[in-house]
Design an enzyme around this catalytic site. Structure first.
Site, PDB file in Angstrom:
ATOM      1  N   SER A 166       0.850  -1.195   0.000  1.00 32.42           N
ATOM      2  CA  SER A 166       0.000   0.000   0.000  1.00 32.42           C
ATOM      3  C   SER A 166       0.879   1.237   0.000  1.00 32.42           C
ATOM      4  O   SER A 166       2.051   1.169   0.378  1.00 32.42           O
ATOM      5  CB  SER A 166      -0.862   0.034   1.264  1.00 32.42           C
ATOM      6  OG  SER A 166      -0.099   0.525   2.355  1.00 32.42           O
ATOM      7  N   ASP A 167       0.341   2.366  -0.401  1.00 26.97           N
ATOM      8  CA  ASP A 167       1.070   3.612  -0.200  1.00 26.97           C
ATOM      9  C   ASP A 167       0.946   3.992   1.285  1.00 26.97           C
ATOM     10  O   ASP A 167       0.178   3.389   2.047  1.00 26.97           O
ATOM     11  CB  ASP A 167       0.551   4.732  -1.115  1.00 26.97           C
ATOM     12  CG  ASP A 167       1.612   5.829  -1.292  1.00 26.97           C
ATOM     13  OD1 ASP A 167       2.573   5.856  -0.503  1.00 26.97           O
ATOM     14  OD2 ASP A 167       1.471   6.661  -2.206  1.00 26.97           O
ATOM     15  N   TYR A 168       1.697   5.000   1.671  1.00 23.29           N
ATOM     16  CA  TYR A 168       1.821   5.406   3.076  1.00 23.29           C
ATOM     17  C   TYR A 168       0.442   5.668   3.712  1.00 23.29           C
ATOM     18  O   TYR A 168      -0.266   6.584   3.294  1.00 23.29           O
ATOM     19  CB  TYR A 168       2.659   6.676   3.129  1.00 23.29           C
ATOM     20  CG  TYR A 168       3.189   7.054   4.480  1.00 23.29           C
ATOM     21  CD1 TYR A 168       4.516   6.839   4.807  1.00 23.29           C
ATOM     22  CD2 TYR A 168       2.371   7.654   5.424  1.00 23.29           C
ATOM     23  CE1 TYR A 168       5.018   7.196   6.044  1.00 23.29           C
ATOM     24  CE2 TYR A 168       2.859   8.007   6.661  1.00 23.29           C
ATOM     25  CZ  TYR A 168       4.187   7.780   6.969  1.00 23.29           C
ATOM     26  OH  TYR A 168       4.680   8.135   8.192  1.00 23.29           O
ATOM     27  N   ALA A 169       0.085   4.844   4.661  1.00 25.15           N
ATOM     28  CA  ALA A 169      -1.172   4.998   5.419  1.00 25.15           C
ATOM     29  C   ALA A 169      -2.429   4.831   4.573  1.00 25.15           C
ATOM     30  O   ALA A 169      -3.534   5.130   5.025  1.00 25.15           O
ATOM     31  CB  ALA A 169      -1.218   6.353   6.136  1.00 25.15           C
ATOM     32  N   ALA A 170      -2.283   4.322   3.349  1.00 23.46           N
ATOM     33  CA  ALA A 170      -3.436   4.290   2.437  1.00 23.46           C
ATOM     34  C   ALA A 170      -4.522   3.318   2.893  1.00 23.46           C
ATOM     35  O   ALA A 170      -5.701   3.517   2.578  1.00 23.46           O
ATOM     36  CB  ALA A 170      -2.977   3.953   1.025  1.00 23.46           C
TER      37      ALA A 170
END
Ligand code: BGC
Length: 743
Positions: free
Chosen positions: A263-267
């Protein structure tokens, strides 16, 4: 390890240990200092028991640091499965080359490939296993700050760069012994955020996604990239992180991608904020089900997956599959054999920022600098006859030439322009700042360790800076004005609504120009700025992007003619911000401004601005001049199994050797769906000695004419085509041919 060994290892893991492999945390979680570790734990709200099981680390770079973390982790780990170290190594690790939008202007994927090989060697030596690169977001809207990370507005050209970067990072494919793994991002459509505002909604039909936004990703998957990162935006109203159609149907099933999706950061947590999950557990469930293997920097997987499996809400098989993918990647990287991959302080210093690496970065920068204007051939400067040069502007003595995403590079390793020009001119140069980049930086926000300056200059100080610069200009025979955006004005979360350079800089330039001196402007930026008024106030104009560690020396090479510029822009430059998104491969509309039968009022245009760009895609000048001969086709009828050759001669009519980028575009005149006005289908970068002539040929086959037809099948349609060859997307010769029906 064999696949069998990995499966056996998986069987020995508890559910918690398996979920642990799916968690990525930042370096502060892995320190032995309890006080430090507790802080981030609380902040993230993550179950402390899961922290010790986390399988990968975000953005820790450096042989010593990674070694330390790995050793202390392995000492405590039951299964001794090494940690994965992933980082944003976007355009260089320690030796930084130009931002992607800059290096794409080289139209030289082979050189880009060499730069990423060099980067992989540096990153590997610094303990990195995976780089979150390349970003393959088609960039058609200069308001979006992340166009800095993109290789531009054309899907075909971007696909060439996608291959070059992936194969550069992953070297021979034997990741255990060479290179680092490439994580392509942000899948998909991210560059099309509405109004260019970061993280905003994307609204786009499937055909357009497939036609324009998917090809670079597909090319990278075919080139063997090991990881994919979904984008923050929605696709058909479903965030990519939970988008089963995107990740499962397209990426996994249709394209056969079997690597890791992170996932992207905190997505994953943001699925709750988006409003498609009511809580962290729901977010974890939908991300895992869509195919996301690793959760970057949230507590969603850590705090919920085991419980969801035990409740029967998520199948353990999904966890197993994700975990196995992570183990496979660790195995490919050779971590089970050597968790430290031969890194050490010594290897690191022998590999990083070497003379060869700097030389390569300089060459890449030289090929990225775009000469936009050169009135009366004022450039190159003749250093022998210059008596006094004034170098003024906020980038005159500024080390900040690396751009926002060079997070592991060090600006102090980059000589300033002043230093680079002094190497050539000695004391025949006066430097003056003239003005700050911005009068007020307060709206920029911080990014990582970068923060804005709180010190504001008084009116008197500003007036003094300006006077100093004007004095320097008055006594010079040539004035070089180094202007640009603040590095925090582009890159992630660097969206803008006004693409002009800051007013204070435009005013300075205007006053300098009024002195009647020869003025050369250098622009440092992470996007195509609006240069409409700038070009009126200068004799020569160079777009320098953020050119990297050796960028200043490359600029000097171009100014003094050691290098003949050959770069061509890969994003259209607008007259005004309101034209955005602006790209050459657009549709004509039913009422094109130039050819419509309607009166001008009722055509597709603006009442206050041209429709065309200020500088079109593919545009750039050189010091040599070329004459393009007549475009000829071998036949005007192309059969589906045949070939057509387009050729023309290009002659260097000047006394200077140089590189020319000859570009091929094609238009499908009538299709079952609307087709772009032109699409890049090939180019040749040729070197011509003075007076030399070269015959340039392109071979066209039916395969190059395929698209997503009205029934969503992929193929060509017989009928009329226009073939265009020229020096940029608007200066072309046109010939017509017909694609025949299949017999
Ligand atoms: C960015 C990614 C980056 C990640 C990790 C995110 O904010 O969108 O491109 O790789 O952070 O630093």
């Amino acid at each position: 390890m064999t696949e069998n060994d990995l499966e056996k290892l998986l069987e020995t893991l508890t559910l918690e240990e398996k979920v642990g492999q799916l968690i990525q945390l930042s370096g502060d979680f892995f320190t032995d200092d309890t006080a430090l570790a507790v802080g981030p734990q609380r902040k993230l709200g993550i179950d402390p028991a899961m922290v010790g099981l986390a399988g990968s680390v975000l953005n820790v770079v450096g042989a010593e640091k990674t070694h330390e973390i790995q050793a202390s982790y392995l000492a405590k780990s039951r299964h001794k499965i090494p940690l994965l170290f992933m980082a944003d190594i976007i355009y260089g690790c320690k030796t930084i080359f130009p931002i992607p939008l800059g290096f794409s202007s080289s139209w030289d994927p082979a050189l880009v490939n060499q730069c990423y090989r060099m980067t992989a060697r540096e990153a590997r030596a610094m303990g990195v296993h995976v780089s979150f690169a390349p970003a393959l977001d088609l960039a058609r809207d200069a308001r979006w700050g992340r166009c800095l990370e993109s290789t531009g507005e054309d899907p075909w050209l971007q696909s060439q760069y996608a291959r070059a970067v992936v194969t550069g990072l992953q070297e021979s494919g034997d990741l255990a012994h060479e290179g680092i793994a490439s994580c392509i991002k942000h899948f998909a459509g991210y560059g099309a955020v509405e109004s260019g505002r970061e993280y905003n909604t994307v609204n786009m039909g499937e055909r357009h996604l497939r036609e324009m936004y998917f090809p670079p990703f597909r090319a990278a998957v075919n080139a063997g990239c090991e990881l994919v990162m979904p984008s923050f935006n929605v696709i058909d109203d479903v965030p990519s992180t939970a988008n089963t159609w995107l990740l499962k149907d397209v990426l996994r099933d249709e394209w056969g991608f079997d690597g890791v999706i992170i996932s992207d950061y905190a997505a994953i947590r943001e699925l709750v904020t988006h409003g498609v999950a009511s809580d962290d557990a729901g977010a974890a469930e939908s991300a895992l089900e869509a195919g996301v293997d690793i959760d970057m920097k949230t507590a969603c997987y850590a705090n919920n997956l085991c419980r969801l499996v035990r409740m029967g809400k998520v199948s353990e098989e999904l966890v197993d599959r994700a975990c196995l993918r992570v183990l496979r990647l660790k195995n490919k990287l050779g971590l089970f054999e050597d968790p430290y991959r031969d890194t050490s302080r010594d290897v690191e210093s022998a590999c990083c920022l070497t003379t060869e690496n700097r030389a390569l970065a300089r060459r890449m920068a030289e090929e990225s600098l775009v000469l936009l204007e050169n009135k009366a051939d004022i450039l190159p400067l003749d250093k022998a006859t210059l008596r006094n040069v004034a170098l003024i502007g906020p980038y005159a003595e500024n080390h900040d030439l690396l751009g926002l995403w060079a997070v592991h590079g060090d600006a102090s390793d980059a000589p300033t322009l002043g230093t680079a020009l002094r190497e050539v001119l000695g004391d025949r140069m006066t430097c003056a700042q003239g003005c700050p980049i911005l009068v007020d930086e307060s709206g920029l926000g911080s990014f990582g360790h970068r923060s804005v300056s709180s010190e504001e200059k008084t009116k008197e100080e500003l007036a003094r800076l300006r006077e100093e610069a004007l004095d320097a200009a008055r006594s010079a025979d040539v004035v070089i004005v180094a202007l640009g955006e603040h590095p925090l004005q582009s890159g992630e979360a660097g969206s803008k609504t006004d693409l002009r350079l800051p007013q204070i800089q435009r005013d300075l330039l205007h006053d300098v120009h009024a002195l009647g001196k020869s003025v050369i402007v250098l622009v440092f930026s992470g996007r195509p700025p609006v240069l409409t008024d700038i070009r009126e106030d200068c004799d020569a104009l160079i777009e320098a992007w953020f050119p990297g560690t050796e960028g200043a020396r490359a600029v000097s090479d171009v100014l003094f003619g050691r290098v003949n510029p050959s770069a061509r822009i890969t994003m259209s430059f607008p007259y005004a911000t309101g034209q955005e998104p602006l790209y050459y491969n657009a549709f004509t509309t039913g009422r094109p401004q130039k050819t419509s039968t309607h009166t001008e009022r009722f055509t597709s245009r603006y009442v206050d601005c041209p429709t065309d760009p200020l500088y079109p895609f593919g545009y750039g000048l050189s010091y040599h001049h070329c004459r393009y001969g007549e475009l000829r086709l071998s036949t005007q009828k192309l059969s589906p199994e045949g070939e057509l050759t387009a050729s023309l001669s290009v002659r260097n009519t000047s006394s200077r050797a140089g590189d020319e980028v000859v570009q091929l575009y094609i238009r499908d005149v009538t299709g079952s769906v609307v087709r772009p006005m032109k699409e890049l289908k090939g180019f040749r970068r040729i070197h011509l000695e003075p007076g030399e002539e070269c015959l340039v040929t392109f071979t066209i086959t039916e395969r190059m004419l395929r698209f997503w037809r009205r029934d969503m099948s992929f193929g060509s349609e017989p009928g009329a085509f226009e073939l265009m060859v020229g020096r940029n997307s608007s200066d072309v010769q046109v010939a017509r041919f017909e694609l025949l029906e299949t017999r």
